[in-house]
Enzyme design. Structure first.
Site, PDB file in Angstrom:
ATOM      1  N   ASN A 150     -18.137  30.062  33.389  1.00  0.00           N
ATOM      2  CA  ASN A 150     -19.232  29.768  34.083  1.00  0.00           C
ATOM      3  C   ASN A 150     -18.535  28.194  34.358  1.00  0.00           C
ATOM      4  O   ASN A 150     -18.656  27.219  34.712  1.00  0.00           O
ATOM      5  CB  ASN A 150     -19.757  29.803  32.799  1.00  0.00           C
ATOM      6  CG  ASN A 150     -21.830  29.246  33.357  1.00  0.00           C
ATOM      7  OD1 ASN A 150     -21.040  29.567  34.774  1.00  0.00           O
ATOM      8  ND2 ASN A 150     -22.544  30.126  32.763  1.00  0.00           N
ATOM      9  N   SER A 163     -21.917  39.358  30.556  1.00  0.00           N
ATOM     10  CA  SER A 163     -22.345  38.079  29.993  1.00  0.00           C
ATOM     11  C   SER A 163     -24.340  38.347  30.732  1.00  0.00           C
ATOM     12  O   SER A 163     -24.359  39.005  31.358  1.00  0.00           O
ATOM     13  CB  SER A 163     -22.222  36.393  30.692  1.00  0.00           C
ATOM     14  OG  SER A 163     -23.351  35.574  30.621  1.00  0.00           O
ATOM     15  N   LYS A 164     -24.643  37.720  29.641  1.00  0.00           N
ATOM     16  CA  LYS A 164     -26.518  37.607  30.344  1.00  0.00           C
ATOM     17  C   LYS A 164     -26.744  37.586  31.095  1.00  0.00           C
ATOM     18  O   LYS A 164     -28.136  38.409  31.882  1.00  0.00           O
ATOM     19  CB  LYS A 164     -27.088  36.847  28.630  1.00  0.00           C
ATOM     20  CG  LYS A 164     -27.189  35.603  29.432  1.00  0.00           C
ATOM     21  CD  LYS A 164     -28.453  34.645  28.399  1.00  0.00           C
ATOM     22  CE  LYS A 164     -28.761  33.415  29.057  1.00  0.00           C
ATOM     23  NZ  LYS A 164     -27.630  32.381  28.887  1.00  0.00           N
ATOM     24  N   TYR A 213     -20.192  33.123  39.021  1.00  0.00           N
ATOM     25  CA  TYR A 213     -20.097  34.076  37.453  1.00  0.00           C
ATOM     26  C   TYR A 213     -20.550  34.917  37.372  1.00  0.00           C
ATOM     27  O   TYR A 213     -20.380  36.165  37.045  1.00  0.00           O
ATOM     28  CB  TYR A 213     -20.670  32.430  36.282  1.00  0.00           C
ATOM     29  CG  TYR A 213     -20.036  32.647  34.973  1.00  0.00           C
ATOM     30  CD1 TYR A 213     -19.458  33.306  34.104  1.00  0.00           C
ATOM     31  CD2 TYR A 213     -21.433  32.875  34.651  1.00  0.00           C
ATOM     32  CE1 TYR A 213     -18.711  33.280  33.449  1.00  0.00           C
ATOM     33  CE2 TYR A 213     -21.131  33.375  33.281  1.00  0.00           C
ATOM     34  CZ  TYR A 213     -19.638  33.511  32.946  1.00  0.00           C
ATOM     35  OH  TYR A 213     -20.091  33.641  31.421  1.00  0.00           O
ATOM     36  N   LYS A 236     -20.456  38.804  36.585  1.00  0.00           N
ATOM     37  CA  LYS A 236     -21.016  39.802  35.407  1.00  0.00           C
ATOM     38  C   LYS A 236     -21.216  40.881  35.481  1.00  0.00           C
ATOM     39  O   LYS A 236     -21.517  42.032  35.007  1.00  0.00           O
ATOM     40  CB  LYS A 236     -21.487  38.653  34.780  1.00  0.00           C
ATOM     41  CG  LYS A 236     -20.250  37.369  33.515  1.00  0.00           C
ATOM     42  CD  LYS A 236     -19.257  37.887  33.559  1.00  0.00           C
ATOM     43  CE  LYS A 236     -18.740  36.833  32.827  1.00  0.00           C
ATOM     44  NZ  LYS A 236     -17.031  37.626  31.650  1.00  0.00           N
ATOM     45  N   THR A 281     -18.498  28.797  21.423  1.00  0.00           N
ATOM     46  CA  THR A 281     -17.017  28.862  21.337  1.00  0.00           C
ATOM     47  C   THR A 281     -16.653  27.387  22.333  1.00  0.00           C
ATOM     48  O   THR A 281     -17.353  26.798  23.035  1.00  0.00           O
ATOM     49  CB  THR A 281     -16.787  29.880  22.793  1.00  0.00           C
ATOM     50  OG1 THR A 281     -17.319  29.866  24.076  1.00  0.00           O
ATOM     51  CG2 THR A 281     -17.230  31.175  22.125  1.00  0.00           C
TER      52      THR A 281
HETATM   53  P1  NAP Z   1     -13.696  29.955  25.975  1.00  0.00           P
HETATM   54  O1  NAP Z   1     -13.680  29.304  24.486  1.00  0.00           O
HETATM   55  O2  NAP Z   1     -13.576  29.491  27.594  1.00  0.00           O
HETATM   56  O3  NAP Z   1     -12.333  31.317  25.619  1.00  0.00           O
HETATM   57  C1  NAP Z   1     -11.890  31.534  26.869  1.00  0.00           C
HETATM   58  C2  NAP Z   1      -9.936  31.686  26.746  1.00  0.00           C
HETATM   59  O4  NAP Z   1      -9.662  32.362  28.244  1.00  0.00           O
HETATM   60  C3  NAP Z   1      -9.167  30.062  27.280  1.00  0.00           C
HETATM   61  O5  NAP Z   1      -8.055  30.229  26.509  1.00  0.00           O
HETATM   62  C4  NAP Z   1      -9.127  30.255  28.832  1.00  0.00           C
HETATM   63  O6  NAP Z   1      -8.366  29.805  28.684  1.00  0.00           O
HETATM   64  C5  NAP Z   1      -8.616  31.880  29.183  1.00  0.00           C
HETATM   65  N1  NAP Z   1      -8.883  32.188  30.046  1.00  0.00           N
HETATM   66  C6  NAP Z   1      -9.961  31.978  31.264  1.00  0.00           C
HETATM   67  N2  NAP Z   1      -9.727  32.239  32.485  1.00  0.00           N
HETATM   68  C7  NAP Z   1      -8.844  33.002  32.663  1.00  0.00           C
HETATM   69  C8  NAP Z   1      -7.719  32.918  33.586  1.00  0.00           C
HETATM   70  N3  NAP Z   1      -8.126  33.331  34.437  1.00  0.00           N
HETATM   71  N4  NAP Z   1      -6.078  33.520  33.291  1.00  0.00           N
HETATM   72  C9  NAP Z   1      -5.440  32.888  31.683  1.00  0.00           C
HETATM   73  N5  NAP Z   1      -6.257  32.473  30.651  1.00  0.00           N
HETATM   74  C10 NAP Z   1      -7.902  32.194  30.610  1.00  0.00           C
HETATM   75  O7  NAP Z   1     -13.979  31.573  26.641  1.00  0.00           O
HETATM   76  P2  NAP Z   1     -15.759  31.979  25.396  1.00  0.00           P
HETATM   77  O8  NAP Z   1     -17.336  31.722  25.836  1.00  0.00           O
HETATM   78  O9  NAP Z   1     -15.209  32.756  24.784  1.00  0.00           O
HETATM   79  O10 NAP Z   1     -15.891  33.276  26.352  1.00  0.00           O
HETATM   80  C11 NAP Z   1     -15.084  34.652  26.556  1.00  0.00           C
HETATM   81  C12 NAP Z   1     -15.465  35.915  27.119  1.00  0.00           C
HETATM   82  O11 NAP Z   1     -17.409  36.058  26.903  1.00  0.00           O
HETATM   83  C13 NAP Z   1     -15.468  35.215  28.853  1.00  0.00           C
HETATM   84  O12 NAP Z   1     -15.914  36.038  30.090  1.00  0.00           O
HETATM   85  C14 NAP Z   1     -17.631  34.608  28.751  1.00  0.00           C
HETATM   86  O13 NAP Z   1     -17.716  34.249  30.326  1.00  0.00           O
HETATM   87  C15 NAP Z   1     -18.106  35.361  27.743  1.00  0.00           C
HETATM   88  N6  NAP Z   1     -19.521  35.370  27.823  1.00  0.00           N
HETATM   89  C16 NAP Z   1     -19.280  33.428  27.152  1.00  0.00           C
HETATM   90  C17 NAP Z   1     -20.706  33.499  26.223  1.00  0.00           C
HETATM   91  C18 NAP Z   1     -20.924  32.596  25.475  1.00  0.00           C
HETATM   92  O14 NAP Z   1     -21.769  32.006  25.225  1.00  0.00           O
HETATM   93  N7  NAP Z   1     -19.262  31.337  25.132  1.00  0.00           N
HETATM   94  C19 NAP Z   1     -21.908  34.119  26.735  1.00  0.00           C
HETATM   95  C20 NAP Z   1     -21.756  35.116  27.803  1.00  0.00           C
HETATM   96  C21 NAP Z   1     -20.305  36.075  28.409  1.00  0.00           C
HETATM   97  P3  NAP Z   1      -8.991  27.542  29.635  1.00  0.00           P
HETATM   98  O15 NAP Z   1      -9.387  26.774  28.461  1.00  0.00           O
HETATM   99  O16 NAP Z   1      -7.434  26.868  29.768  1.00  0.00           O
HETATM  100  O17 NAP Z   1      -9.481  28.259  30.180  1.00  0.00           O
END
Ligand code: NAP
Length: 256
Positions: free
Chosen positions: A91, A138-139, A151, A155, A186
Site C-alpha cells: 500500500n 484488499s478491502k 494500490y 486491488k 503483518t
Molecule cells: P508484507 O508484510 O509486506 O509481506 C509481503 C512480502 O512481499 C514482503 O517480504 C515484501 O518485501 C514482499 N514483496 C512486496 N512486493 C514485492 C515485489 N514487487 N517483489 C518481490 N517481493 C515483494 O505484506 P502483507 O501485509 O503480508 O501483505 C500481503 C498481501 O496482502 C498484499 O498484497 C497486501 O496488499 C494484501 N493485504 C494486506 C492487508 C493487511 O492488513 N496486512 C490487508 C489487505 C490486503 P518487502 O518487505 O521488501 O516489501
C-alpha cells in the site's frame, strides 16, 4: 479433513513475510512444497529454513522477466507447478492529489502487473496439473481508503481478473479465486500504522470498527482459506471473492 495437497508445488509471491509467510507455512503443514518468491532474501531464507521442503527465488516482481524466471526455476527444480498464490503487494500511498502519472504507473507495477505476469508464465504448467490460482486483493478495492489510487485500483483490477481468468480457464479445469483481507497485522501493516503520529491510538480506533471480536484477522486465518481454496475439497469453487475480514466490509456499521 485431508486437503490432498501432499507433494503439490505451490508458488507464493511475497512468501517471506506476513500473509505470504503464513500461506507458505500452512501449505507446508499440508505436505505441499512451497516456492517462496520474494525480494527480501534474508527473510525468505529464514522462512525456507523452517520448511521440510521447498525453494526460494529472490526477485523483484515488478520486472516481467523476474516473473518468468521464478516460474522457470520452479519447473527446473520440481518439474511441475500445481498452484500459484499471487500475494506480493504494498500500500504505497500514490494518491490522486499527492501523486503523479509516473508514480501511478509505478504503483501498478508494484501491485498489479506481476499478478498477470505470474499467471501468464505459470499457465502452461497449471494446464498440465489442472492447478489453481488464488489472488490476494484488499478491502480498499471496494471501500476505498483515500490517498492510495495506485494500490486501490490494482486491488480492484485483481478482483476483475479473478473472474476473467476463472472464465477463461474453465476448460482447463483451473480454478481461480480471490481473498479480500481487511485488517491483518503483518510487517506491512505495522509499517503503515507507524506512519501515524500516534499508532496505538490509531490501532485502537481501527479495532473498534471490526465487527467480529474487535480484533485483527490473523495471517493464519487468511492462509487457512488459501490452502482450502487450492485443495480438491474446493473443487467446485471458482471465480469467487472470499472476504476473510471479521465482517468488516459487509456488516452493518451500526454494529460497531
Ligand atoms: P508484507 O508484510 O509486506 O509481506 C509481503 C512480502 O512481499 C514482503 O517480504 C515484501 O518485501 C514482499 N514483496 C512486496 N512486493 C514485492 C515485489 N514487487 N517483489 C518481490 N517481493 C515483494 O505484506 P502483507 O501485509 O503480508 O501483505 C500481503 C498481501 O496482502 C498484499 O498484497 C497486501 O496488499 C494484501 N493485504 C494486506 C492487508 C493487511 O492488513 N496486512 C490487508 C489487505 C490486503 P518487502 O518487505 O521488501 O516489501
Amino acid at each position: 479433513m485431508n486437503l490432498h495437497l501432499n507433494g503439490k508445488v505451490v508458488l507464493v509471491t511475497g512468501g517471506a513475510k506476513g500473509i505470504g509467510a503464513a500461506i507458505v507455512r500452512a501449505a507446508a503443514a499440508e505436505g505441499a512444497i512451497p516456492v517462496i518468491v520474494d525480494r527480501d532474501a534474508e527473510a525468505a531464507r529464514k522462512r525456507h529454513d523452517e520448511l521440510p521442503a521447498g525453494e526460494i527465488v529472490v526477485a523483484e516482481l515488478s520486472a516481467a522477466e523476474s516473473c518468468y524466471a521464478a516460474v522457470q526455476k520452479t519447473i527446473e527444480r520440481f518439474g511441475r507447478l500445481d498452484a500459484l498464490v499471487n500475494n506480493a503487494g504494498v500500500n504505497d500511498k500514490v494518491g490522486l492529489e499527492h501523486g503523479s502519472p509516473e508514480q501511478y504507473v509505478e504503483s501498478l507495477g508494484r501491485n498489479l502487473l506481476h499478478y498477470y505476469n505470474m499467471a501468464h508464465y505459470a499457465l502452461p504448467h497449471l494446464k498440465k496439473s489442472r492447478g489453481a490460482i488464488v489472488n490476494i486483493s484488499s478491502k480498499t478495492a471496494l471501500t476505498g481508503q483515500g490517498g492510495t489510487s495506485g494500490y486501490a485500483s490494482a486491488k480492484g483490477a485483481i478482483l476483475a481478473l479473478t473472474r476473467e481468468w476463472a472464465a477463461e480457464l474453465l476448460n482447463y479445469g483451473i480454478r481461480v479465486n480471490a481473498i479480500v483481507p481487511a485488517e491483518v497485522m503483518t510487517p506491512l501493516y505495522r509499517q503503515w500504522l507507524d506512519t501515524f503520529p500516534n499508532p496505538d491510538e490509531k490501532l485502537t480506533a481501527i479495532l473498534a470498527k471490526i465487527p467480529l471480536e474487535q480484533r485483527m484477522t490473523t495471517p493464519d486465518e487468511i492462509a487457512a482459506m488459501v490452502v482450502f481454496l487450492l485443495s480438491a475439497q474446493a473443487g467446485h469453487i471458482t471465480g469467487q471473492h472470499l472476504f476473510v475480514d471479521g465482517g468488516y466490509v459487509h456488516l452493518d456499521r451500526a454494529l460497531t
